[in-house]
Enzyme design. Structure first.
Site, PDB file in Angstrom:
ATOM      1  N   LYS A  87      -4.274  -4.590 -15.045  1.00 32.83           N
ATOM      2  CA  LYS A  87      -4.507  -5.573 -16.225  1.00 32.83           C
ATOM      3  C   LYS A  87      -3.488  -5.610 -17.047  1.00 32.83           C
ATOM      4  O   LYS A  87      -3.080  -6.342 -18.005  1.00 32.83           O
ATOM      5  CB  LYS A  87      -5.756  -5.094 -17.026  1.00 32.83           C
ATOM      6  CG  LYS A  87      -7.242  -5.471 -16.604  1.00 32.83           C
ATOM      7  CD  LYS A  87      -8.331  -5.060 -17.506  1.00 32.83           C
ATOM      8  CE  LYS A  87      -8.086  -5.654 -18.802  1.00 32.83           C
ATOM      9  NZ  LYS A  87      -9.070  -5.394 -19.789  1.00 32.83           N
ATOM     10  N   LYS A 123     -13.914  -4.607  13.828  1.00 29.58           N
ATOM     11  CA  LYS A 123     -13.085  -3.509  14.344  1.00 29.58           C
ATOM     12  C   LYS A 123     -13.829  -2.838  15.449  1.00 29.58           C
ATOM     13  O   LYS A 123     -13.429  -2.341  16.724  1.00 29.58           O
ATOM     14  CB  LYS A 123     -12.861  -2.346  13.281  1.00 29.58           C
ATOM     15  CG  LYS A 123     -11.681  -1.447  13.434  1.00 29.58           C
ATOM     16  CD  LYS A 123     -11.355  -0.886  12.052  1.00 29.58           C
ATOM     17  CE  LYS A 123     -10.430   0.175  12.070  1.00 29.58           C
ATOM     18  NZ  LYS A 123     -10.232   0.710  10.893  1.00 29.58           N
ATOM     19  N   LYS A 133     -11.032  -6.140   6.332  1.00 33.34           N
ATOM     20  CA  LYS A 133     -10.437  -6.382   5.007  1.00 33.34           C
ATOM     21  C   LYS A 133      -8.959  -6.114   4.812  1.00 33.34           C
ATOM     22  O   LYS A 133      -8.019  -7.249   4.305  1.00 33.34           O
ATOM     23  CB  LYS A 133     -11.295  -5.731   3.739  1.00 33.34           C
ATOM     24  CG  LYS A 133     -12.708  -5.833   3.886  1.00 33.34           C
ATOM     25  CD  LYS A 133     -13.134  -4.863   2.715  1.00 33.34           C
ATOM     26  CE  LYS A 133     -12.994  -3.135   2.988  1.00 33.34           C
ATOM     27  NZ  LYS A 133     -13.903  -3.141   4.453  1.00 33.34           N
ATOM     28  N   THR A 134      -8.707  -5.045   5.223  1.00 28.40           N
ATOM     29  CA  THR A 134      -7.273  -4.556   5.330  1.00 28.40           C
ATOM     30  C   THR A 134      -6.568  -5.542   6.218  1.00 28.40           C
ATOM     31  O   THR A 134      -5.330  -6.254   5.776  1.00 28.40           O
ATOM     32  CB  THR A 134      -7.288  -3.225   5.678  1.00 28.40           C
ATOM     33  OG1 THR A 134      -7.972  -2.479   4.731  1.00 28.40           O
ATOM     34  CG2 THR A 134      -5.363  -2.628   5.309  1.00 28.40           C
ATOM     35  N   ASP A 161      -4.919  -0.499  -0.832  1.00 32.02           N
ATOM     36  CA  ASP A 161      -6.163  -0.288   0.221  1.00 32.02           C
ATOM     37  C   ASP A 161      -7.312   0.848   0.113  1.00 32.02           C
ATOM     38  O   ASP A 161      -6.669   1.831  -0.558  1.00 32.02           O
ATOM     39  CB  ASP A 161      -5.230  -0.070   1.635  1.00 32.02           C
ATOM     40  CG  ASP A 161      -6.024  -0.125   2.725  1.00 32.02           C
ATOM     41  OD1 ASP A 161      -7.033  -0.974   2.833  1.00 32.02           O
ATOM     42  OD2 ASP A 161      -5.771   0.517   3.697  1.00 32.02           O
ATOM     43  N   ASP A 162      -8.301   0.742   0.573  1.00 24.64           N
ATOM     44  CA  ASP A 162      -9.305   1.537   0.404  1.00 24.64           C
ATOM     45  C   ASP A 162      -9.346   2.215  -0.844  1.00 24.64           C
ATOM     46  O   ASP A 162      -9.047   3.556  -0.992  1.00 24.64           O
ATOM     47  CB  ASP A 162      -9.016   2.779   1.545  1.00 24.64           C
ATOM     48  CG  ASP A 162      -9.916   2.677   2.646  1.00 24.64           C
ATOM     49  OD1 ASP A 162     -11.121   2.180   2.481  1.00 24.64           O
ATOM     50  OD2 ASP A 162      -9.884   3.376   3.611  1.00 24.64           O
TER      51      ASP A 162
END
Lengths: 302, 302, 302, 302, 302, 302
Positions: free
Chosen positions: E186, E263, E104-105, E158-159
Site C-alpha cells: 500500500k 500442473k 497462478k505463478t 510468489d507463494d
C-alpha cells in the site's frame, strides 16, 4: 564468618569475644548440638565486618516465639550439626518455607552466623538483576564450585522464587535457573571429604511444588507466622517495645485476631515509637499507648 | 576405567588387583556373562583415580534386594555383554527408569565400572549449567564423537529430564537437547567395527514418554523401590547398620508400610547413627535403637 | 556413487565389478527399469569407500517380504527411472512413510546406491545438531544448490521429523527448517537440463500432514511393517538366521500375532544367536532354539 | 533538590527563599511533620533549575480537594517523615494508585520537592524506551545503588505498569523489570545508616495485584478522582478559572454527574479559556461562560 | 525483460524477433490491451537469457481452458495496462489465489513477460531461506526500492504463504515479513511519475484472510482448477499429449470426476508418455493408451 | 514545511505564493482559526519540495463531503490552533480513526501542511521495516526528541496498527513499540515553552482499544466513510469526474447502497476514465458512461 574464602580470613572477622574465636581457631568437627544454641545467643556481630551482610537480615534480633518456631530452629541446627560432624553425609539440603515476613531469612542467617562453618554464602536475587540467564546460572554455579573447594560450607538460597524470576501470571520463570538449582542442590560433592549444607528459602511453597523443587531437598520445614496472643507478646517483649503491660495485653489480644509476620509487627512497633517520640519531642523514652499502636496498625492495612 | 581417552590410560587407573588388570591388558571380547557378576563384586576403586567420579554415584555400595532388582541388573549386564561380544550389534541402547532415589545411577555406574569397557562417559546436567542450547548439544555430540573413535564405548545419560531441562509446568524443555538425544541414541555408529552401548536414566518416565524418548531405546528397564520388609532388611544388613536384629525386625516392619528409595534409607540410617554417637560421645560403635531410628524417619517426613 | 561431487570421482569409488563400472563410465540416461532390479542385487559396496556411509543404513541387507513391500520398491524405482530418462520432468519428489524400524531408510539408501545417479546426498539430523536455525537451513540449502550444479541428482531427506525437530508435546518444531523444505522440495531446478529427485522419509506421517508437508511431494508411499508369518519367515530366511525349519515355523507363527519392524526382528535374531554362541562357546555355528528366540523376544518387550 | 548527587549541589539549586535554604544547609533529621505541610505550600521552583523536571509534573499546581485526598497526602508525608527521622526503619515503601489523570505523580513530585531529602530520583518509562531488558534493569538498579550511597533518598517509580511494559492483551510484561522491582523495593539498604523511601505509582492496580507487586510495598494508598461538585469546585477555584460563581455552580453540578481526573478538568478549563480569548481577541481577561465550558467538555467526550 | 536494471539492458535480452524489440526500443506507454494478447502468444523466450528465470514457471506453456480462466487472465492484463497507460494510478495491486498447482505463478509470469514492463521482479521464498527476519524484510524492501527508481515496474510476490513462513499448526508465521508486505503493498510510490503494479500469489487464501492480507490489495482474482472434461481436454490438446481422440474422451471423462491442477495433469501425461516410450524403446512417437494413462493417474493418488 | 529542521529551511520550501510565505516569515502564534480554513484551500504544493512527501497522501485533493466529515476537520483544526496559540497546553493529542481508505491520512496531512507549524513529522511503518524492535523505538523516540527541540511541532503517527506490527491472529504486536507510544504520547514536553501536537491515525480502532492506546489521547475523532448518495456526489464533483449529471445521479444512487472509502471511489473513477479513453483513443476528454463506471465498480468487488 560470612563471605569468607578460607578459614584464616574467618579469624579476622569474628573478633575478640573469646569463645567464638576459640571455636574457629581449633576447628573441631565434633561439637555437640548444645554449642549451637549457646553460639546463637552469644554471637555479637560487629560494625564493619562482612558478617554484617548476613546480620542485616536479622537487624532487629531473632525473636523466638512458641514451640512451633523452636522446633524448626532445632531441626535446622540438627542438620547443620549432622553435616559438620559426620563424614558419610557430605551433602544435605533443607527447604525453609513460610509466609512473606515470617522471618525465614532471619532464622537462616542467624543460624549460619552461629554455625561456625568456615564458608557461608547467601545467594540472593539482587545479585542477579539485569543479567542474562546464562550469567545467572553461572553466578550460582560459581558459588557451588567455591563451596566444593572448602572443607565445610553452607549455601543459603534466599527467596528462591525471586532467583527463578517466578510470577504467577503465566506463570513465568527462568527455567535455566530452576534447572541449575534442581541439579546443584542434589549434585554429589565432587571431592571426597568436602561437605556442603544447602538451605533453601521460599515464601511461594505451592508454586515451588508445581516446579518440583521441594522434592530435591532432603528435609522441608515451615516457619510459622505469629498467631496466638502469646506469640505476639513474646516478640513485643523480646524487642523491648515500650508499652505498659496492661496495654500490651490489649494490643496482643487484638493482634491475635489474625496471623502476622514478625517483620511487620516490628515495623509497626517502630512507627508507633517514632510518632510517640515526635509528639513528646524526646525520642526512645516515651511509653507507647494502646491507641497509638492501634492507629499505626490500621495505617498498615490491618 | 571411566573418563578415559584410550586403552593405555586405562591400565594406569585400574591398579594392581590382578584379575582386572589382566582383563584390560589382554582385551578379549568373548567374556562370558559370569565375568561381569564377578567383576562387579571384585572392583575396588582407589582414592584419586578418575574412576572415583563414577564411584561417587555408589559411595554407600550397591545393595541388592529382591528378585526384581536382580532381574534388572542381569538384563543390563546381558546388554553390556552383547555389545562387547558381538560384531553385528554395534549399537544398542537401554533406558533405566524408576522413582527418584531408587538407585538407577548407582546401578549404571557400578555396572559400567565392572564392565571393563575401554571408554565410559557419563553425561550429566551439571556439566551443562548456564550453557546456551547449542553448546549443550555440542557437549553431548562431542561425547558421542569421542565414543565413535573408540572400539567399544558406553555412554550413560544421567537424569535425562535434567539434561532436557524438563519442567512439568508448561511443560517446558530444551527441544534442541531432546532432538540431539533422539538422533544420537539411534545414530548408526559411523565407522565399521566400532561399538557403543547407550544407557539412559530417568525418574520422569511418563514425561519422557510424552516426548517420545523411550521409543528410541531398544530396551526399557524399571528399577524398583524398596517395598517389602525383606527389601529394607537386605539393605540395612548390606550397609552394616548397627541395630539389634529384633529391633531391626520392628524397623523393617514399619518401613514396609510404604515404598522408599534406597538412597533415603541410607541417609536416615546415617543420621540415626550420628545422633546415637553424639549422645554417647563415642562414634560408630554404638547400637541404634528402634526409637532413635524412628525419630529420624519422621524428621524426613515419613 | 554416494557423496560424490562429479562423475569422475564416481569411477574411483565403484571399483572393479565390471557391470557397475561400465554403466557409470558410459553414463547413458535411457536404461530400462529392469537394470535397477539387477543393480540392486549386484552392487557390493567395498570397505572404505564413501558408499559405505549409505550402506550403513542397510548393513543387514535389504530383505524383501510380501507384495506390499515389493510394490513400494517398484514405484520408487519407477520414479528414479523417470527423472533419469525423461527431460520434461526435471524435478520429482516422493515421500516414504511408515512405522519406526520398518526399513524406509534402508530401502531408499539401497535404491540410491543401485540407481547409478552421479550425485546422491542424504540429509540427516545428526549433521544439524547444535546448529542455529539459520545454519540448519543453510546446510540443507547448500545440498540443494550442489544438486542444481549436477546433471542428475538424488536428495534423501532422512527422518524429516528430526530435521524439523518435531515434538508432539506443544507441538514444537523448527518452522525455519519446515519452510525451507516446503520451498526447496517444490523449487524448480533453476538451470535447464539439470534434474533432481527428492526422496523424503518420515515415521510421523500424521504429524507431517498437520504441517502440510506431504502436499509438496508428487507421490506418497507407505513402507509396511512385517505382519504375516510369511513376512517374518522371508526375513529370517533372507538373513540366514540359523533355526530349524520346524522351530522357525513356530517362531513366525508367534511373531505373526503383532506387527514388527524388520530392524527389531534382526536385532532380536542377533541377540539370540549371540546367547546361543555364548552357551556353547563356539560362535555362529550353533542352531538357535525356539525357546532361546522367544526369551530374547520377550526381553525386547514383545 | 531533584536529580542531585550530593547535598552541596542541592544548595545551588534551591535558591534564595530563606527557609528552604536554611533547612537544607543545616540538615537536621528531626523535623516535625508540620514542616512538611509548610514546605509544600512554600516551595517555589525557579526557572532553569533541575527541580523543574519534577515540577513539570505539577505545572498547574497541586490542588487539594476533599478529605480523602487530604488523608492520602498526610499519610504520604508521615512516611516521608518516618524514614527521615527514625534510624530503625531504614527502608520503607508506599504504593500510590488511582485512575489515570487523578494526580498521583503530581502529588508524589510535590511532596518530594517539599521533603528536603538530599536525593530524589524519579524513574520513568521514557528513560527506558528502546533499551534491552537487561539495560532497563540496569538503569533501575543504578538508581537504587546511587540511593544506597546517599544518607537519605527517595525513589519515585512513576507509572509502574509502563516500566513493566504491561499490556492487558496477553497479558504481556517485562518479567525481568518486574523481578528487579520486586527485589529492589524490598532489598535491605546494604549500608548501615543509609535510608531510603520508595514511592511507587500505578494506574493499573488490579493488574499489578495479579503480578504480586503491591505485596512488596509496606503501605498502599489510593488517590481519588474528583467525584462531588465540591471537589470540582475546589479545583476550579484553586486554578483560578475565570467563571462567574453562579455559572461555576452550574458547571460543577454538571461535572458532579461522573468522576473525572483533575488533569482533564484543567485541560478542559484551559481550552475554554483559549476559545473565549480567541473570540474576544483579548486573551486571559475574559470570563468563561457556562455554555463555552460545556462545549469544550463535550469535545473531550464527556 | 525480467530481472533487468534498466531499459538498455532490456534490449540485449529480448533478442531479434522484430515486434518485441521495437516495442521496447520505442517505449510507448499508450498501448491498447489488444497488444497484450498478441504479445502473450508471440514472446518466445530464448535459452540463456534472464527471461528464462521467469519462463521456468511456465515451461510447459500457458494452456487456456474455459471462460473462468480467460476472465482472470483478461482482468490481470487490464490492470497491467491501467498502470502502464495512466498517470493517476501510480500504484495498483492484485492478488491471485487458487489451489496449489492451478497455474497462478505460470499465469503471472507469462503475463509479466508479455507486459513489456521495463522492470519485473519476482520475490520468492527460496531467496529468503535461512535468513534472519530482518534480512528477509530487507530483501523485500530492496526490491521495492529498486522498483521506485524505475519508471514502470511490476513486483510478483510468489507463494506469499511461504514468504510469510506460514504454517497452520499454531499457527505460526513471520509477523515481520507480514507487516513489511502489508506496508509495502500500500505504500505510495514516493516519487512523482514512477509507477508500480504489485501481483500477489497465494494458495492459502483463507489463511491470508485471517492475516488481513487480501484487504491491502485493490483487486482479488481466483485462478480455477480444471473441473470439466472440456477443461482437461483443452490442456491435453494444448500440450500435444499423444492420445487417440476416442481414448482421450474416455480419459477426460474420468478426469472430470474430480478437480485437478494443470500442473499435475501435465506431470501425469509426461510420465505416461515416458513409460510408453520405455516399453517401445522409441521415445516421443508412440501413442499413449487409456490404460497407460490411468495407471499413471492412480500412481499419483487419484 | 514538512520534514524541516528549522524555520529558515521552511522558507525555501514554501515558495512564492505570497500569503503562505508571509505567515511563515513572521511567525505569529495568535492566528484565528479562520486562517486555517483559508490556508487549507490556498496551499499549492510544488513539484520537488519535501512538502511533496506529505502531499503524496492527498494527491487527488481533499474532498469534503457532508457535515460529519466537516465536524472532524473543524475539531482537528481547533486542536492545531489550541496548541499553537496557548502556552498552558504545551502537549495535546488526538486520535483519528476510521475504515481503511476513508481518508484519515489525507486529512491529517492536508491540515498539517496548512497549519504552518515550523516542524511536522510523519512517522510511518515503511521507515521501520526490517529494523529490530529497539531500533524501531529509537526511530520514534528520535522524532519526539527532535520535536522537543522545536518551539512548535506536530507529529503524525500514521497507521498505528502497522507501527505496532499488529496482527489479529494471535494477536501479535510489538509491545516495545506500543509501550514507546503509550509513554511518548503522554510524556510532558521536557522544556518550558516548547509545544507539541500528536496526531494518531488508525483503521483498527477496536484492536487499539484492547491495547489501551486510545486512553492516552486527549481527544478521539472518527473519520466517516462515504454513505449517502450526496457524499458520493460531492466527491465525484470535487474530483471533476466527467460523467453527465443524469448518469452521475444513477451512479451515486447505486453507490449509496453500501459505504465506501473515498480512496476506492477515486481509483474506480480513474479506471473508468482510462478505459473510456482507451476506447476512444483520445484521453481525458471523453465522458464516462454509467455502464462503464458500473463495470469498473464490479471489477473492484462491489
Amino acid at each position: 564468618m560470612i563471605i569468607l574464602d578460607d578459614i584464616e580470613r574467618l579469624l579476622e572477622y569474628v573478633g575478640t569475644d573469646g569463645k567464638t574465636f576459640h571455636a574457629a581457631a581449633n576447628y573441631i568437627p565434633k561439637l555437640s548440638m548444645a554449642d549451637f544454641d549457646l553460639a546463637l545467643t552469644e554471637i555479637k556481630p560487629k560494625f564493619g565486618s562482612p558478617q554484617d551482610s548476613l546480620s542485616l537480615y536479622y537487624r532487629a534480633g531473632l525473636h523466638s516465639f512458641g514451640p512451633e518456631f523452636e522446633a524448626v530452629k532445632s531441626t535446622l541446627n540438627a542438620l547443620i550439626h549432622q553435616v559438620k560432624a559426620n563424614e558419610n553425609t557430605p551433602l544435605m539440603s533443607v527447604l525453609l518455607h513460610g509466609e512473606p515476613g515470617s522471618g525465614k531469612t532471619a532464622l537462616a542467617a542467624a543460624c549460619a552466623v552461629a554455625s561456625e562453618y568456615p564458608l557461608v554464602r547467601l545467594i540472593k536475587a539482587a545479585d542477579l538483576i539485569g543479567r542474562q540467564e546464562g550469567a545467572k546460572c553461572g553466578h550460582i554455579y560459581t558459588v557451588f564450585e567455591e563451596a566444593y573447594r572448602s572443607p565445610l560450607s553452607m549455601i543459603i538460597l534466599d527467596d528462591i522464587e525471586r532467583l527463578l524470576e517466578y510470577v504467577g501470571l503465566g506463570p513465568r520463570f527462568s527455567n535455566a535457573v530452576l534447572q541449575a538449582l534442581l541439579v546443584l542442590i542434589k549434585n554429589p560433592v565432587p571431592v571426597l571429604g568436602r561437605k556442603l549444607l544447602v538451605v533453601g528459602i521460599t515464601s511461594s511453597f505451592d508454586e515451588m511444588k508445581m516446579l518440583g523443587l521441594p522434592t530435591v531437598f532432603d528435609v522441608t520445614l515451615e516457619v510459622p507466622l505469629l498467631r496466638h496472643p502469646s506469640d505476639f507478646d513474646a516478640v513485643l517483649v523480646g524487642a523491648a517495645v515500650n508499652i505498659e503491660p496492661a496495654e500490651r495485653s490489649r494490643v496482643v489480644e487484638l493482634l491475635g485476631q489474625k496471623p502476622m509476620g514478625v517483620k511487620k509487627l516490628l515495623l509497626i512497633s517502630e512507627m508507633a515509637r517514632q510518632r510517640t517520640a515526635d509528639d513528646h519531642e524526646e525520642a526512645t523514652t516515651t511509653v507507647i499507648t494502646y491507641q497509638r499502636f492501634v492507629d499505626c496498625l490500621y495505617k498498615f492495612g490491618f
